[in-house]
Scaffold this active site. Structure first.
Site, PDB file in Angstrom:
ATOM      1  N   ASN A   9       0.884  -1.171   0.000  1.00 23.20           N
ATOM      2  CA  ASN A   9       0.000   0.000   0.000  1.00 23.20           C
ATOM      3  C   ASN A   9       0.920   1.219   0.000  1.00 23.20           C
ATOM      4  O   ASN A   9       1.456   1.604   1.034  1.00 23.20           O
ATOM      5  CB  ASN A   9      -0.882  -0.043   1.253  1.00 23.20           C
ATOM      6  CG  ASN A   9      -1.873   1.100   1.286  1.00 23.20           C
ATOM      7  OD1 ASN A   9      -1.840   1.997   0.450  1.00 23.20           O
ATOM      8  ND2 ASN A   9      -2.756   1.073   2.272  1.00 23.20           N
ATOM      9  N   LYS A  16       3.473   0.780   3.014  1.00 25.17           N
ATOM     10  CA  LYS A  16       3.136  -0.214   4.039  1.00 25.17           C
ATOM     11  C   LYS A  16       3.118  -1.576   3.376  1.00 25.17           C
ATOM     12  O   LYS A  16       2.731  -1.696   2.210  1.00 25.17           O
ATOM     13  CB  LYS A  16       1.752   0.071   4.611  1.00 25.17           C
ATOM     14  CG  LYS A  16       1.691   1.388   5.329  1.00 25.17           C
ATOM     15  CD  LYS A  16       0.374   1.550   6.058  1.00 25.17           C
ATOM     16  CE  LYS A  16       0.351   2.894   6.739  1.00 25.17           C
ATOM     17  NZ  LYS A  16      -0.793   3.687   6.482  1.00 25.17           N
ATOM     18  N   ARG A  93      -2.640  -1.986  -3.527  1.00 28.70           N
ATOM     19  CA  ARG A  93      -3.809  -1.128  -3.400  1.00 28.70           C
ATOM     20  C   ARG A  93      -3.667  -0.002  -4.425  1.00 28.70           C
ATOM     21  O   ARG A  93      -2.668   0.722  -4.424  1.00 28.70           O
ATOM     22  CB  ARG A  93      -3.851  -0.526  -2.009  1.00 28.70           C
ATOM     23  CG  ARG A  93      -5.016   0.369  -1.851  1.00 28.70           C
ATOM     24  CD  ARG A  93      -4.966   1.107  -0.571  1.00 28.70           C
ATOM     25  NE  ARG A  93      -6.294   1.622  -0.303  1.00 28.70           N
ATOM     26  CZ  ARG A  93      -6.706   1.927   0.890  1.00 28.70           C
ATOM     27  NH1 ARG A  93      -5.939   1.747   1.922  1.00 28.70           N
ATOM     28  NH2 ARG A  93      -7.897   2.410   1.056  1.00 28.70           N
ATOM     29  N   HIS A 181     -12.722   3.789  -0.656  1.00 35.15           N
ATOM     30  CA  HIS A 181     -12.684   2.907   0.525  1.00 35.15           C
ATOM     31  C   HIS A 181     -13.339   1.554   0.211  1.00 35.15           C
ATOM     32  O   HIS A 181     -13.801   0.861   1.120  1.00 35.15           O
ATOM     33  CB  HIS A 181     -13.384   3.529   1.754  1.00 35.15           C
ATOM     34  CG  HIS A 181     -12.651   4.700   2.335  1.00 35.15           C
ATOM     35  ND1 HIS A 181     -13.293   5.822   2.790  1.00 35.15           N
ATOM     36  CD2 HIS A 181     -11.343   4.932   2.524  1.00 35.15           C
ATOM     37  CE1 HIS A 181     -12.413   6.694   3.247  1.00 35.15           C
ATOM     38  NE2 HIS A 181     -11.206   6.167   3.085  1.00 35.15           N
ATOM     39  N   HIS A 208     -16.962   4.186   7.555  1.00 28.81           N
ATOM     40  CA  HIS A 208     -15.496   4.043   7.566  1.00 28.81           C
ATOM     41  C   HIS A 208     -14.948   5.396   8.018  1.00 28.81           C
ATOM     42  O   HIS A 208     -14.917   6.360   7.249  1.00 28.81           O
ATOM     43  CB  HIS A 208     -14.992   3.671   6.165  1.00 28.81           C
ATOM     44  CG  HIS A 208     -13.490   3.605   6.084  1.00 28.81           C
ATOM     45  ND1 HIS A 208     -12.801   2.417   5.904  1.00 28.81           N
ATOM     46  CD2 HIS A 208     -12.538   4.561   6.189  1.00 28.81           C
ATOM     47  CE1 HIS A 208     -11.505   2.656   5.893  1.00 28.81           C
ATOM     48  NE2 HIS A 208     -11.314   3.957   6.064  1.00 28.81           N
ATOM     49  N   LEU A 209     -14.562   5.469   9.286  1.00 27.48           N
ATOM     50  CA  LEU A 209     -14.137   6.752   9.857  1.00 27.48           C
ATOM     51  C   LEU A 209     -12.682   6.668  10.284  1.00 27.48           C
ATOM     52  O   LEU A 209     -12.348   5.996  11.273  1.00 27.48           O
ATOM     53  CB  LEU A 209     -15.029   7.110  11.059  1.00 27.48           C
ATOM     54  CG  LEU A 209     -16.545   7.070  10.807  1.00 27.48           C
ATOM     55  CD1 LEU A 209     -17.319   7.339  12.092  1.00 27.48           C
ATOM     56  CD2 LEU A 209     -16.940   8.063   9.721  1.00 27.48           C
ATOM     57  N   GLY A 212      -9.139   9.355   6.391  1.00 30.36           N
ATOM     58  CA  GLY A 212     -10.133   9.541   5.340  1.00 30.36           C
ATOM     59  C   GLY A 212     -11.433   8.944   5.859  1.00 30.36           C
ATOM     60  O   GLY A 212     -11.398   7.896   6.504  1.00 30.36           O
ATOM     61  N   ARG A 241      -9.205  16.898   4.808  1.00 31.57           N
ATOM     62  CA  ARG A 241     -10.018  17.160   3.598  1.00 31.57           C
ATOM     63  C   ARG A 241     -11.364  17.762   4.011  1.00 31.57           C
ATOM     64  O   ARG A 241     -11.928  17.359   5.021  1.00 31.57           O
ATOM     65  CB  ARG A 241     -10.258  15.854   2.835  1.00 31.57           C
ATOM     66  CG  ARG A 241      -9.048  15.376   2.061  1.00 31.57           C
ATOM     67  CD  ARG A 241      -9.272  13.988   1.493  1.00 31.57           C
ATOM     68  NE  ARG A 241      -8.573  12.987   2.255  1.00 31.57           N
ATOM     69  CZ  ARG A 241      -8.681  11.666   2.081  1.00 31.57           C
ATOM     70  NH1 ARG A 241      -9.486  11.178   1.160  1.00 31.57           N
ATOM     71  NH2 ARG A 241      -7.986  10.835   2.827  1.00 31.57           N
ATOM     72  N   ARG A 285      -8.079  11.736  18.052  1.00 31.51           N
ATOM     73  CA  ARG A 285      -7.749  11.477  19.459  1.00 31.51           C
ATOM     74  C   ARG A 285      -7.352  12.771  20.174  1.00 31.51           C
ATOM     75  O   ARG A 285      -7.768  13.041  21.287  1.00 31.51           O
ATOM     76  CB  ARG A 285      -6.586  10.486  19.522  1.00 31.51           C
ATOM     77  CG  ARG A 285      -6.815   9.371  20.499  1.00 31.51           C
ATOM     78  CD  ARG A 285      -5.723   8.361  20.407  1.00 31.51           C
ATOM     79  NE  ARG A 285      -5.141   8.296  19.055  1.00 31.51           N
ATOM     80  CZ  ARG A 285      -4.365   7.328  18.647  1.00 31.51           C
ATOM     81  NH1 ARG A 285      -4.069   6.348  19.449  1.00 31.51           N
ATOM     82  NH2 ARG A 285      -3.854   7.321  17.428  1.00 31.51           N
ATOM     83  N   ILE A 329     -11.115   5.731  13.729  1.00 33.48           N
ATOM     84  CA  ILE A 329     -12.052   6.401  14.645  1.00 33.48           C
ATOM     85  C   ILE A 329     -13.234   5.476  14.942  1.00 33.48           C
ATOM     86  O   ILE A 329     -13.638   5.314  16.094  1.00 33.48           O
ATOM     87  CB  ILE A 329     -12.558   7.728  14.019  1.00 33.48           C
ATOM     88  CG1 ILE A 329     -11.386   8.680  13.748  1.00 33.48           C
ATOM     89  CG2 ILE A 329     -13.596   8.378  14.918  1.00 33.48           C
ATOM     90  CD1 ILE A 329     -11.760   9.932  12.931  1.00 33.48           C
ATOM     91  N   GLY A 330     -13.779   4.856  13.895  1.00 32.25           N
ATOM     92  CA  GLY A 330     -14.959   3.996  14.065  1.00 32.25           C
ATOM     93  C   GLY A 330     -14.698   2.816  14.980  1.00 32.25           C
ATOM     94  O   GLY A 330     -15.562   2.405  15.757  1.00 32.25           O
ATOM     95  N   GLU A 379      -8.296  -4.182   5.010  1.00 32.02           N
ATOM     96  CA  GLU A 379      -8.154  -3.968   3.561  1.00 32.02           C
ATOM     97  C   GLU A 379      -7.040  -4.833   2.980  1.00 32.02           C
ATOM     98  O   GLU A 379      -7.137  -5.316   1.859  1.00 32.02           O
ATOM     99  CB  GLU A 379      -7.860  -2.483   3.294  1.00 32.02           C
ATOM    100  CG  GLU A 379      -9.050  -1.600   3.613  1.00 32.02           C
ATOM    101  CD  GLU A 379      -8.676  -0.164   3.929  1.00 32.02           C
ATOM    102  OE1 GLU A 379      -7.972   0.062   4.930  1.00 32.02           O
ATOM    103  OE2 GLU A 379      -9.080   0.733   3.180  1.00 32.02           O
TER     104      GLU A 379
HETATM  105  P1  AMP Z   1      -7.017   5.477  10.183  1.00 35.24           P
HETATM  106  O1  AMP Z   1      -6.846   6.433   9.033  1.00 35.24           O
HETATM  107  O2  AMP Z   1      -8.080   4.452   9.932  1.00 35.24           O
HETATM  108  O3  AMP Z   1      -5.721   4.883  10.647  1.00 35.24           O
HETATM  109  O4  AMP Z   1      -7.570   6.345  11.433  1.00 35.24           O
HETATM  110  C1  AMP Z   1      -6.816   7.396  11.989  1.00 35.24           C
HETATM  111  C2  AMP Z   1      -7.715   8.225  12.893  1.00 35.24           C
HETATM  112  O5  AMP Z   1      -8.221   7.385  13.957  1.00 35.24           O
HETATM  113  C3  AMP Z   1      -7.005   9.391  13.581  1.00 35.24           C
HETATM  114  O6  AMP Z   1      -7.814  10.554  13.531  1.00 35.24           O
HETATM  115  C4  AMP Z   1      -6.876   8.920  15.021  1.00 35.24           C
HETATM  116  O7  AMP Z   1      -6.837   9.969  15.948  1.00 35.24           O
HETATM  117  C5  AMP Z   1      -8.165   8.128  15.166  1.00 35.24           C
HETATM  118  N1  AMP Z   1      -8.134   7.263  16.338  1.00 35.24           N
HETATM  119  C6  AMP Z   1      -7.378   6.165  16.567  1.00 35.24           C
HETATM  120  N2  AMP Z   1      -7.604   5.696  17.821  1.00 35.24           N
HETATM  121  C7  AMP Z   1      -8.524   6.532  18.388  1.00 35.24           C
HETATM  122  C8  AMP Z   1      -9.178   6.591  19.652  1.00 35.24           C
HETATM  123  N3  AMP Z   1      -8.912   5.699  20.617  1.00 35.24           N
HETATM  124  N4  AMP Z   1     -10.056   7.584  19.875  1.00 35.24           N
HETATM  125  C9  AMP Z   1     -10.331   8.513  18.927  1.00 35.24           C
HETATM  126  N5  AMP Z   1      -9.754   8.503  17.710  1.00 35.24           N
HETATM  127  C10 AMP Z   1      -8.856   7.529  17.437  1.00 35.24           C
END
Ligand code: AMP
Length: 397
Positions: A9, A16, A93, A181, A208-209, A212, A241, A285, A329-330, A379
Site C-alpha cells: 500500500n 506499508k 492497493r 474505501h 469508515h471513519l 479519510g 479534507r 484522538r 475512529i470507528g 483492507e
Molecule cells: P485510520 O486512518 O483508519 O488509521 O484512522 C486514523 C484516525 O483514527 C485518527 O484521527 C486517530 O486519531 C483516530 N483514532 C485512533 N484511535 C482513536 C481513539 N482511541 N479515539 C479517537 N480517535 C482515534
C-alpha cells in the site's frame, strides 16, 4: 514450501506492507511493517505475527530514499525473511480503476498505461500507488502483480447514484461518482453476515471513519451509494479534507482570491477538515482530549455532517437495518460512536453504553430496531484474497 503473497500500500511518503502465507487454505499474516518519511527521514520497521520487531532501520534526516530505494530495501528484507515460502504474487492497493476496471486485474505494461491515465482523477494517491508496480515490472517481470481498486466495490451502484447533474457528455467522459474505501467496505460486507445475518442480507450503512472518512450504503452486501464521489475529497469532513462543498465557493476562490487549481487543491485536501476547523490537529484522538472550544467545534461538525449523510443514505436505501463502524475512529472511539448513535435515534438506533465502551462487536441494545456493530476492517487481507484468486484463475486457465 507454501505460497506467500505480498501486499503493498504505497502512499506519497510511505509504503506499508504485509506478507501473507498460505496455511491450511487460509491466508495468515506472517510479517507487516512500513517505510515512512520516504523523502525526508526514512525509517523502516517490520514486525512478525507476534508483534516483535524483526527489522528496523533509519536512514537519518534529509535522506531522500524515494519509492525506488524503499522497494529495493523491502525486496532485500523480504528475501531474507520468507524462509519456507515462495513469493507467488504481489497485490497492490490502487485507488482508482476508472471506468475500465470494476474488479482486480493482473498487471502488465498495457494495464499500467491505462492506470496511469487515471492519475488526474486521484493526483494525490494514484501516482504513488503505481510507483512500486512500475519498479517491480522492470526488475521482476516474471513476478505476478495484481491491482486491487478502491473504486471497484462501488461498481454495483445504480446509474442514478453515479450521476452529476451536468451535461451528459461529461458523464460519458467519466466525470461521475466512483466512491472509494471499497476494499474496506468489501471486507466488512464479507464478514458482516457472520455477525448478523439480517444486516448482511438487509439495508446497512457502514461508517469508515479514519483519516479519510466516508459512509457506504449496502443492500444485501452490495454497495448502492456512498458519500465519496468523483474524488476522495467529497462527502464527510476528514482529517485534512473538507468534504462536500458548494462549487460556488471554488469559483469565488478563483475569481476573488486569485487562487489557482494547485492552491485550491492544497486548501481542500491538506488544510481543511478537522485540522482546518480546529486549527489544532487532524487527529481525532487529540481533538477529543482537548478542552479548546475550536476542537469541540471540529468534532461537532464531523458528527453533524455524519448525521445528515446517514439520513441521506438511509433514504437512498429506503430504510435501515444496521449501522456498522470501522477504521481508526470507528473502531476505537466510543465517544464518536455514541454521538452518531444518539443522532440516529430517530432511525431506530438505540446504543448500549456499556457495550459501546467495551468496543462491541454489538453495541446496540437487544431492543434496538436498528442493530449497531463495530467491525474492524482489513483492507490488506481483502487485497491478499483478491490477489490469490486472480493468480489461481490464471494457473487454472
Ligand atoms: P485510520 O486512518 O483508519 O488509521 O484512522 C486514523 C484516525 O483514527 C485518527 O484521527 C486517530 O486519531 C483516530 N483514532 C485512533 N484511535 C482513536 C481513539 N482511541 N479515539 C479517537 N480517535 C482515534
Amino acid at each position: 514450501m507454501s505460497d506467500a503473497i505480498l501486499v503493498l500500500n504505497a502512499g506519497s511518503s510511505s509504503i506499508k506492507f504485509l506478507l501473507y502465507a498460505e496455511q491450511d487454505g487460509a491466508l495468515e499474516a506472517v510479517a507487516r511493517g512500513q517505510i515512512e518519511g520516504l523523502h525526508t527521514a526514512p525509517r523502516f520497521v517490520a514486525r512478525d505475527r507476534a508483534g516483535n520487531a524483526v527489522g528496523e532501520k533509519s536512514w537519518g534526516e534529509g535522506v531522500n530514499l524515494g519509492h525506488e530505494g524503499a522497494v529495493a530495501h523491502l525486496a532485500e528484507f523480504l528475501g531474507g525473511l520468507r524462509g519456507d515460502h515462495t513469493l507467488a504474487a504481489v497485490g497492490h492497493r490502487v485507488v482508482h480503476g476508472g471506468l475500465e476496471y470494476s474488479a482486480p486485474v493482473r498487471i502488465d505494461e498495457d494495464v499500467l498505461e491505462v492506470l496511469a491515465r487515471f492519475i488526474p482523477l486521484a493526483p494525490l494517491h494514484q501516482p504513488h500507488n503505481l510507483a512500486p508496480i512500475r519498479l517491480l515490472l522492470g526488475r521482476r517481470p516474471e513476478l505476478p502483480q495484481v491491482a486491487c481498486f478502491d473504486t471497484a466495490f462501488h461498481s454495483t451502484n445504480p446509474d442514478i447514484a453515479r450521476r452529476f447533474a451536468l451535461p451528459r457528455e461529461f458523464h460519458d467522459a467519466g466525470v461521475r461518482r466512483y466512491g472509494f474505501h471499497g476494499l474496506s467496505y468489501e471486507y466488512v460486507a464479507s464478514v458482516l453476515p457472520g455477525h448478523d445475518a439480517r444486516a448482511g442480507a438487509g439495508k446497512t450503512v457502514v461508517c469508515h471513519l479514519g483519516n479519510g472518512s466516508s459512509l457506504c450504503a449496502l443492500d444485501g452486501g452490495k454497495s448502492v451509494a456512498s458519500t465519496m464521489g468523483f474524488t476522495a475529497v467529497e462527502g464527510l469532513p476528514m482529517g485534512t479534507r473538507c468534504g462536500a462543498i458548494d462549487p460556488g465557493v471554488l469559483l469565488y476562490l478563483m475569481d476573488e482570491r486569485g487562487m489557482n487549481a494547485r492552491a485550491i487543491e492544497k486548501l481542500l485536501y491538506s488544510q481543511s477538515g478537522l485540522l482546518g476547523v480546529s486549527g489544532i490537529s487532524s487527529d481525532m484522538r487529540r481533538l477529543l482530549a482537548s478542552d479548546d472550544p475550536r476542537a469541540k467545534l471540529a468534532v461537532d461538525l464531523f458528527l453533524y455532517r455524519i448525521r445528515r449523510e446517514l439520513g441521506s443514505l438511509a433514504a437512498a436505501l429506503g430504510g435501515l437495518d444496521a449501522l456498522v463502524f470501522t477504521a481508526g475512529i470507528g473502531e476505537n472511539s466510543a465517544a464518536i460512536r455514541a454521538g452518531i448513535c444518539r443522532d440516529a435515534a430517530w432511525l431506530g438506533v438505540q446504543a448500549d453504553p456499556a457495550a459501546n465502551e467495551k468496543g462491541g462487536p454489538r453495541i446496540s441494545t437487544p431492543a434496538s430496531r436498528v442493530a449497531a456493530w463495530v467491525v474492524p476492517t482489513n483492507e490488506e487481507l481483502m487485497i491478499a484474497r483478491h490477489t490469490r484468486r486472480v493468480i489461481a484463475m490464471e494457473r487454472r486457465a
